[in-house]
Design an enzyme around this catalytic site. Structure first.
Site, PDB file in Angstrom:
ATOM      1  N   LYS A  69     -12.914  -5.238  -2.028  1.00 24.69           N
ATOM      2  CA  LYS A  69     -13.906  -4.167  -2.069  1.00 24.69           C
ATOM      3  C   LYS A  69     -13.323  -2.809  -2.409  1.00 24.69           C
ATOM      4  O   LYS A  69     -14.035  -1.903  -2.778  1.00 24.69           O
ATOM      5  CB  LYS A  69     -14.682  -4.093  -0.755  1.00 24.69           C
ATOM      6  CG  LYS A  69     -13.852  -3.742   0.485  1.00 24.69           C
ATOM      7  CD  LYS A  69     -14.771  -3.654   1.676  1.00 24.69           C
ATOM      8  CE  LYS A  69     -14.141  -3.772   3.034  1.00 24.69           C
ATOM      9  NZ  LYS A  69     -12.814  -4.300   3.231  1.00 24.69           N
ATOM     10  N   LYS A 105      -8.172 -11.416  -6.010  1.00 26.80           N
ATOM     11  CA  LYS A 105      -9.331 -11.489  -5.124  1.00 26.80           C
ATOM     12  C   LYS A 105     -10.385 -10.434  -5.470  1.00 26.80           C
ATOM     13  O   LYS A 105     -10.046  -9.355  -5.930  1.00 26.80           O
ATOM     14  CB  LYS A 105      -8.778 -11.284  -3.702  1.00 26.80           C
ATOM     15  CG  LYS A 105      -9.749 -11.361  -2.580  1.00 26.80           C
ATOM     16  CD  LYS A 105      -9.008 -11.342  -1.241  1.00 26.80           C
ATOM     17  CE  LYS A 105      -9.613 -10.312  -0.312  1.00 26.80           C
ATOM     18  NZ  LYS A 105      -9.144 -10.390   1.070  1.00 26.80           N
ATOM     19  N   LYS A 149       0.829  -1.219   0.000  1.00 26.11           N
ATOM     20  CA  LYS A 149       0.000   0.000   0.000  1.00 26.11           C
ATOM     21  C   LYS A 149       0.855   1.257   0.000  1.00 26.11           C
ATOM     22  O   LYS A 149       0.496   2.246  -0.649  1.00 26.11           O
ATOM     23  CB  LYS A 149      -0.939   0.015   1.214  1.00 26.11           C
ATOM     24  CG  LYS A 149      -2.081  -0.950   1.078  1.00 26.11           C
ATOM     25  CD  LYS A 149      -3.143  -0.677   2.122  1.00 26.11           C
ATOM     26  CE  LYS A 149      -4.277  -1.680   1.996  1.00 26.11           C
ATOM     27  NZ  LYS A 149      -5.258  -1.537   3.068  1.00 26.11           N
TER      28      LYS A 149
END
Ligand code: TRP
Length: 331
Positions: free
Chosen positions: A200, A197, A112
């Site tokens: 969201k 994956k 990140k």
């Protein structure tokens, strides 16, 4: 009774991946067999660029969807992280037990941070310390089990390390938790990129089915899912990730075995059609209940307030004990 804790971060709309991979099991299994706490971990949503109104909206929506998916406040404790100050109080103590290098080694931090820097942005300090807050979320309740996806296992490992280290240095205080994985883990992958994956936070991807997508939107996304070259329907994650993902989703919806299901199909089209209908039917009751709950916001608020009250009662003695053990004078 086994204590279970898990959290969901309000950084994006919840997806079919969240539901099949976690939420459904919390409602169907965990809340019945364990003393379970489920938390909308809103403080964690502040570790990257955020819009306050959006976090507020997504936090409320996540709590409402957790109720809609069957969490029962009579059986489990559902609450919002920022309503229980004990998490951040304990987090500071754990920062005094964790090492800087340990934090910088966290895979999710490295990924990140690189992404933020790539965008020319700066990295919030809270992104670095985030796993310590997560450890506090877990340890503050004397949690035994933490049901999480594979991407969170390293963080649960850290929580274990910190618990052990604290106990060694300052006397036995914390239960050492462990990550658990559901036996039949439905790993739902992105419909447009079945090797990653269905997360969201990937924004409006056409490869992501959101729990609140209208039936026609769900159908369209699934009918347009990428499949693999070849045309026979086989279950093989490596060689046929696209078709395998559809089989996994259909199997999870129907409580069936994906390998066995593959034998029932001779074309991608038929598989997609059945998967689309199965997902629409799976989501229908959740969406209906969500709509009812939205019309009764006072009820949701009451549930969250009561949940926070219960959570605080459990957390306070633990934090008090940790304060004393580490050398702080009783107030
Ligand atoms: N880090 C988790 C995620 O990104 C969310 C989370 C925060 C969590 N605190 C937790 C999960 C404690 C389990 C237990 O999905």
């Amino acid at each position: 009774m086994t204590r279970v804790f898990s959290g969901i971060k309000p950084t994006g709309h919840l997806t079919l991946g969240n539901y099949l991979g976690a939420m459904r099991r919390w409602a169907e299994v965990d809340q019945h067999r364990a003393d379970a706490l489920f938390c909308v971990v809103d403080l964690h949503a502040l570790t990257v660029d955020h819009d306050p109104a959006r976090v507020r909206r997504l936090s409320r929506q996540a709590a409402t969807l957790l109720l809609a998916s069957g969490l029962d406040p009579e059986l489990c404790t559902l609450f919002v992280q920022s309503h229980v100050d004990e998490h951040t109080r304990l987090s500071y103590l754990l920062e005094c037990v964790a090492a800087d290098g340990e934090m910088r080694r966290m895979i999710q931090y490295k990924e990140k941070a690189a992404r933020e820097q790539g965008r020319g942005g700066s990295v919030r300090l809270s992104l670095l310390t985030y796993p310590v807050l997560m450890a506090a979320d877990i340890l503050v309740y004397g949690t035994d089990e933490v049901p999480v996806g594979d991407d969170q296992r390293q963080h649960v490992e850290l929580a274990r390390d910190l618990a052990v280290r604290f106990n060694q240095r300052y006397g036995h205080t914390f239960v050492v938790p462990r990550a658990t994985r559901p036996e039949v883990a439905a790993r739902v992958m992105n419909l447009q990129d079945p090797t990653s994956k269905m997360g969201k936070s990937d924004d409006m991807g056409p490869g992501i089915v959101y729990l609140l997508d209208e039936p026609d939107v769900v159908r369209k996304k699934i009918m347009r899912a990428v499949t693999d070259s070849g045309s026979d329907v086989v279950h093989d994650r490596e060689a046929r990730p696209g078709v395998t993902n559809l089989l996994e989703i259909l199997a999870a919806c129907e409580g069936a075995d994906p390998e066995k299901l593959s034998g029932a199909y001779t074309s991608y089209g038929a598989l997609k059609k059945d998967t689309a209908e199965a997902v629409v039917e799976l989501l229908r009751p959740v969406q209906e209940r969500h709509k009812e709950l939205c019309a009764d916001a006072a009820h949701v608020e009451k549930v969250l307030r009561a949940g926070a009250g219960r959570a605080r009662e459990m957390a306070k003695p633990m934090v008090d004990a940790a304060y004393r053990a580490i050398g702080l004078l009783p107030a």
